[in-house]
Design a protein around this motif. Structure first.
Motif, PDB file in Angstrom:
ATOM      1  N   TYR A 128       0.827  -1.203   0.000  1.00 13.44           N
ATOM      2  CA  TYR A 128       0.000   0.000   0.000  1.00 13.44           C
ATOM      3  C   TYR A 128       0.862   1.255   0.000  1.00 13.44           C
ATOM      4  CZ  TYR A 128      -4.486  -2.335   0.518  1.00 13.44           C
ATOM      5  OH  TYR A 128      -5.614  -3.064   0.278  1.00 13.44           O
ATOM      6  N   ILE A 139      -8.262   0.765   0.829  1.00 16.94           N
ATOM      7  CA  ILE A 139      -8.084  -0.634   1.219  1.00 16.94           C
ATOM      8  C   ILE A 139      -9.411  -1.358   1.052  1.00 16.94           C
ATOM      9  CG2 ILE A 139      -7.700  -2.156   3.212  1.00 16.94           C
ATOM     10  CD1 ILE A 139      -5.734  -0.098   4.298  1.00 16.94           C
ATOM     11  N   ILE A 156      -4.030  -3.486   8.725  1.00 12.90           N
ATOM     12  CA  ILE A 156      -4.661  -2.189   8.470  1.00 12.90           C
ATOM     13  C   ILE A 156      -4.032  -1.109   9.338  1.00 12.90           C
ATOM     14  CG2 ILE A 156      -6.818  -0.899   8.749  1.00 12.90           C
ATOM     15  CD1 ILE A 156      -8.230  -3.563   7.883  1.00 12.90           C
ATOM     16  N   SER A 159      -0.679  -0.239   7.955  1.00  9.85           N
ATOM     17  CA  SER A 159      -0.813   0.482   6.693  1.00  9.85           C
ATOM     18  C   SER A 159      -1.204   1.925   6.929  1.00  9.85           C
ATOM     19  CB  SER A 159      -1.856  -0.212   5.805  1.00  9.85           C
ATOM     20  OG  SER A 159      -1.443  -1.528   5.465  1.00  9.85           O
ATOM     21  N   ILE A 166      -3.547   6.661   2.217  1.00 10.34           N
ATOM     22  CA  ILE A 166      -4.715   5.788   2.327  1.00 10.34           C
ATOM     23  C   ILE A 166      -5.869   6.644   2.826  1.00 10.34           C
ATOM     24  CG2 ILE A 166      -5.756   3.819   3.515  1.00 10.34           C
ATOM     25  CD1 ILE A 166      -2.929   2.598   3.642  1.00 10.34           C
ATOM     26  N   ILE A 169     -11.546   2.792   3.538  1.00 10.15           N
ATOM     27  CA  ILE A 169     -11.541   1.333   3.652  1.00 10.15           C
ATOM     28  C   ILE A 169     -12.936   0.823   3.320  1.00 10.15           C
ATOM     29  CG2 ILE A 169     -11.185  -0.664   5.155  1.00 10.15           C
ATOM     30  CD1 ILE A 169      -9.352   1.088   6.879  1.00 10.15           C
TER      31      ILE A 169
END
Length: 212
Positions: A128, A139, A156, A159, A166, A169
């Motif tokens: 990622y 994600i 997670i 990340s 990011i 999700i």
């Protein structure tokens, strides 16, 4: 788009695009455009391409690229567009993300490869990180289903800690995991259930932005 803008677009109904096909198996781009118009007119602020609903299993890389191009160009800024890759190695995932960015897709949903369930939380975070350099990514938790809740939450968290690009999700694991995911991540990025009203309601008290 920054995280706040992404969250605003993921609040409310999220359109998961179902690729339409002609009888001969080719993609029906005319009806794809009609589908986009319908959902935008009905108030959806996000057009979401996915490995599942968009039927990537039936599509070539060239067809996925063309569907992404048509979706971005026909949406024309009327809604946020989330492009999606499928089980690509890091090098190819970066190339697809650059392609999507060049089209002016707003976010790329990244689904790392997991051959033989060989991923670790560290390799997931690294993947990622590489793909999100200069690009907002999302994600999708379907990757983690074979590994279980503890693995998924660790991957997670790592990340998110390492990769500020990011921005969202999408959850496919549901149940107790979805509630724990929301508590972990919702203050940092947008979070939403991958489908079914019951899953959305399950997450809502713990932090859930939109629904599909």
């Amino acid at each position: 788009m920054n995280k706040d803008e992404v969250r605003q677009h993921l609040t409310g109904p999220i359109t998961s695009i179902a690729t339409p096909f002609e009888r001969d198996g080719s993609v029906d781009y005319e009806n794809l455009r009609l589908q986009l118009d319908l959902y935008i007119e009905r108030g959806s602020r996000t057009m979401l391409l996915t490995v599942g609903d968009s039927q990537y299993i039936c599509l070539s890389d060239d067809e996925i690229a063309e569907i992404t191009r048509v979706t971005v160009e026909h949406t024309a800024g009327r809604a946020m567009v989330v492009a999606a890759d499928r089980y690509l190695d890091t090098r190819r995932s970066i190339a697809f993300a650059e392609f999507a960015k060049g089209l002016k897709a707003d976010v790329v949903m990244v689904l790392p490869p997991n051959w033989g369930n060989s991923c670790t939380p560290s390799t997931v975070a690294a993947h990622y990180g590489a793909v999100s350099e200069g690009r907002p990514v999302m994600i999708v938790t379907g990757l983690f289903i074979p590994h279980g809740d503890a693995f998924a939450l660790e991957a997670i968290e790592r990340s998110l800690d390492l990769n500020p690009n990011i921005v969202a999700i999408k959850d496919d694991m549901c149940g107790d995991f979805a509630r724990r995911l929301s508590l972990l991540a919702h203050e940092r990025v947008a979070v939403f259930a991958g489908g079914l009203k019951v899953n959305h309601i399950n997450m809502w008290p713990y932090g859930c932005d939109g629904y599909m």
